[in-house]
Design an enzyme around this catalytic site. Structure first.
Site, short mmCIF file in Angstrom:
data_model
loop_
_atom_site.label_atom_id
_atom_site.label_comp_id
_atom_site.label_asym_id
_atom_site.label_seq_id
_atom_site.Cartn_x
_atom_site.Cartn_y
_atom_site.Cartn_z
N GLU A 113 -0.61 12.77 7.32
CA GLU A 113 -1.08 13.00 5.83
C GLU A 113 -0.36 12.53 4.94
O GLU A 113 0.59 12.93 4.62
CB GLU A 113 -1.11 14.70 6.11
CG GLU A 113 -1.87 15.33 7.12
CD GLU A 113 -3.45 15.26 6.91
OE1 GLU A 113 -4.06 14.93 6.16
OE2 GLU A 113 -3.85 15.46 8.21
N CYS A 139 -1.44 15.99 -2.99
CA CYS A 139 -1.89 14.78 -2.57
C CYS A 139 -3.56 14.82 -2.71
O CYS A 139 -4.13 13.73 -2.88
CB CYS A 139 -1.87 15.06 -0.87
SG CYS A 139 -2.40 16.56 -0.09
P1 NAP Z 1 8.55 11.72 1.77
O1 NAP Z 1 9.63 11.13 1.05
O2 NAP Z 1 7.67 10.54 2.74
O3 NAP Z 1 9.07 12.82 2.70
C1 NAP Z 1 8.30 13.76 3.51
C2 NAP Z 1 9.02 14.12 4.65
O4 NAP Z 1 9.58 13.30 5.46
C3 NAP Z 1 10.36 15.36 4.32
O5 NAP Z 1 10.30 16.18 4.71
C4 NAP Z 1 11.27 14.09 4.40
O6 NAP Z 1 12.42 14.76 4.56
C5 NAP Z 1 10.87 13.60 5.62
N1 NAP Z 1 11.52 12.02 6.06
C6 NAP Z 1 12.08 11.21 5.15
N2 NAP Z 1 12.25 10.22 6.02
C7 NAP Z 1 12.06 10.58 7.28
C8 NAP Z 1 12.21 9.85 8.45
N3 NAP Z 1 12.71 8.36 8.35
N4 NAP Z 1 11.85 10.30 9.54
C9 NAP Z 1 11.30 11.39 9.44
N5 NAP Z 1 11.20 12.37 8.46
C10 NAP Z 1 11.77 11.77 7.33
O7 NAP Z 1 7.44 12.09 1.02
P2 NAP Z 1 7.53 13.43 -0.36
O8 NAP Z 1 8.29 12.69 -1.49
O9 NAP Z 1 8.28 14.64 0.15
O10 NAP Z 1 5.97 13.81 -0.62
C11 NAP Z 1 5.26 13.15 -1.40
C12 NAP Z 1 4.26 12.36 -0.95
O11 NAP Z 1 3.45 13.01 0.34
C13 NAP Z 1 3.04 11.88 -1.82
O12 NAP Z 1 2.90 10.58 -1.57
C14 NAP Z 1 2.03 12.61 -1.58
O13 NAP Z 1 0.75 11.91 -1.79
C15 NAP Z 1 2.20 12.91 -0.01
N6 NAP Z 1 1.45 14.18 0.53
C16 NAP Z 1 0.31 14.07 1.25
C17 NAP Z 1 0.01 15.07 1.62
C18 NAP Z 1 -1.40 15.24 2.48
O14 NAP Z 1 -1.91 16.24 3.06
N7 NAP Z 1 -2.09 14.37 2.65
C19 NAP Z 1 0.44 16.47 1.12
C20 NAP Z 1 1.27 16.55 0.22
C21 NAP Z 1 2.05 15.28 -0.04
P3 NAP Z 1 13.94 14.84 3.58
O15 NAP Z 1 13.09 15.53 2.31
O16 NAP Z 1 14.72 15.39 4.35
O17 NAP Z 1 14.21 13.27 3.25
#
Ligand code: NAP
Length: 528
Positions: free
Chosen positions: A257, A296
């Protein structure tokens, strides 16, 4: 001294060693807690979850798993005030933002609890009717949906620490799979408290739930073919996961997602002063400012008929400039800060990039004076609306997600051109159409449906009870194609699909039907 948040693995709370990540209050920049997972035994935690949690959950009926979800929902609802306080402090949530997140979690858990009770004593499901496959009715096929025998690793984004965790957990536990849940580290305090309360509640069988607070470390490299990963976050991180050797080599199921350039369309038929028009205005402002636009499903692109641009711009600029931005600890604040210093940098840079091809109608990337914070502190951004008079498919607005209180207002004339602009966003979670003009709606829906996970049609007839497009409902699908990640969550029973293996049984009809029944019994006796 900041609290050290632990992870719940193999049935114990454990702190990692080494350098810890800091969790701050985004209004004051004060460090509230720290977390690390360095040195934790993820391989052991996975085995513990598979062996203890998986076995226990598969031995339970859907009704029993539903009962379990009901207890978890109650734990969240009972702790609502405490969790709201954590959302205010650690996520920059206003009280209303935090309630949205927490109530979303308990409502989704309750929804799946009720589904469980409807499914009753079964432990797996028949998928559709059986099918005669031979010359006579004797040769027969039946699809079954059985729980996978691995662990569901659920990784969540920073914006919905409660709801994100609750909705994923609900579907997996109901399907019969144990969960290892990992919130984004920066805003993990609310999820961490929920995890503590769930663990204390005694509602969960041993190993059914584990919680990672901090980096995911090497966890994904220990997954096997019966495990699944449900990921929510940025497209960039998703792309890294897709390239992970272990996931690719073993074809481990990955649900993504990711982000989305959601759109809202105002129809030509909607007149100023009508309920539908008022709904459009209030939905735009809500979707731009709720959680400081860090949803999102928040709106990024707003399309209105060319001859209505001035009217709409005037009203939206007025409403957005009246939004009180400040420290959510002061209850007069209507919008809090974005969640982290990195988010602030990204949002400001994103506004500047969009402003190269648009005019800033209100807000902008400059620092603002937010109420209730020490001077110069906090990650605050003004609600920002940009205006693009001649939208083009190639424009940045169709390629760049600015994950904050930011959207662009654009005109349209021909419906076909409008459709082309919407789909130029590359696949979306949700698009909403405010109109009662049937032909227009039909044309837009036909054009954009293949590019979206959900479409909301909000005209005069439903204006009084319409749900804002950014609100995700457990009954309906959440997810979308293309840049939205291609994943599917929720949608009632559809949400269980990731956690179940579909298996086709074919053979002599009485035997197939008998096996479908005896399989339930043998599952009980061999796995209980
Ligand atoms: P992110 O930086 O991609 O992080 C998301 C999750 O992934 C966090 O728990 C992060 O942990 C973890 N993570 C980071 N690097 C990883 C790796 N190499 N392997 C596995 N896990 C890893 O995203 P975010 O900044 O939290 O969220 C914002 C984005 O999410 C936006 O683009 C938004 O549109 C999207 N979003 C989408 C939805 C949907 O349902 N489609 C819902 C909410 C948000 P750490 O925090 O420990 O780094």
């Amino acid at each position: 001294m900041a609290t050290v948040l632990k992870s719940f693995l193999s049935g114990e709370w454990r702190a990692g060693s080494g350098k810890r990540a800091e969790l701050v209050n985004p209004s004051t920049e004060e460090v509230l807690a720290e977390a690390s997972t360095e040195g934790l035994d993820f391989r052991g935690a996975l085995s513990f979850a598979r062996e203890k949690g998986g076995r226990a959950l598969r031995a339970m009926s859907f009704a029993q798993r539903g009962e379990l979800l009901k207890k978890l929902a109650k734990v969240v609802a009972d702790a609502r005030e405490e969790l709201i306080a954590l959302g205010l402090a650690n996520a920059g949530n206003t009280r209303s933002d935090a309630k949205f997140d927490i109530d979303g979690a308990s409502a989704t858990l309750m929804y799946y609890a009720e589904l469980g009770s409807t499914l009753g004593e079964a432990r797996f499901l028949a998928d559709g009717e059986g099918i005669p496959i031979g010359r006579s009715a004797r040769l027969f096929g039946q699809h079954l949906l059985v729980p996978r025998e691995g662990v569901a690793v659920q990784i969540n984004a920073f914006n919905f620490p409660a709801w994100g965790m609750g909705e994923k957990l609900a579907a997996a536990l109901l399907a019969g799979m144990p969960v290892i849940s990992k919130p984004a580290t920066s805003t993990a305090m609310m999820a961490h408290r929920m995890a503590e309360l769930w663990a204390q509640s005694g509602a969960l069988p041993e190993g059914a739930f584990s919680f990672v607070c901090g980096s995911i470390g090497d966890l994904l490299s220990h997954l096997g073919p019966q495990d699944v990963v449900a990921f929510t976050g940025s497209g960039q991180t998703a792309a890294q996961l897709r390239r992970l050797d272990n996931l690719a080599r073993q074809n481990i199921h990955l649900n993504v997602e990711a982000d989305s350039l959601n759109s809202m369309v105002l129809g030509r038929d909607v007149e100023l002063g009508t309920e539908a028009m008022n709904l459009f205005f209030s939905d735009v402002v809500k979707e731009m400012t709720q959680k400081a636009g860090q949803k999102c499903t928040a709106v990024r692109r707003i399309y209105v008929p060319r001859d209505r641009m001035d009217q709409v711009r005037e009203e939206l600029v007025q409403r957005l400039s009246e939004v009180r931005v400040g420290n959510p600890a002061d209850e007069r604040a209507q919008m809090g800060p974005v969640a982290t210093a990195q988010q602030l940098r990204d949002v400001r840079a994103g506004i500047d990039q969009l402003a190269r091809s648009s005019e800033v109608a209100t807000g902008g990337s400059k620092p603002i004076d937010a109420a209730g914070v020490p001077p110069g502190k906090g990650y605050f951004v003004a609600p920002t609306m940009l205006l693009m008079s001649n939208p083009s498919i190639e424009a940045d607005v169709n390629g760049l997600e600015v994950f904050g209180p930011v959207a662009t207002l654009m005109p349209f004339a021909q419906t076909a051109a409008l459709v082309n602009l919407i789909v130029a966003g590359g696949g979306g979670l949700v698009s909403s159409i405010y109109s009662d003009e049937r032909r227009f709606i039909e044309e837009v829906v036909a054009g954009i449906a293949p590019h979206h996970g959900r479409l909301t049609i909000a005209g005069e007839k439903v204006a009084g009870q319409s749900v804002p497009p950014g609100t995700v409902l457990p009954q309906l699908l959440h997810g979308g194609p293309g840049r939205a990640g291609g994943g599917e969550e929720l949608g009632g029973m559809r949400g269980l699909a990731l956690y179940q293996q579909r298996v086709a049984l074919q053979g002599h009809r009485p035997l197939v039907e008998h096996l479908a029944g005896t399989l339930k019994d043998s599952a009980h006796s061999s796995r209980a």
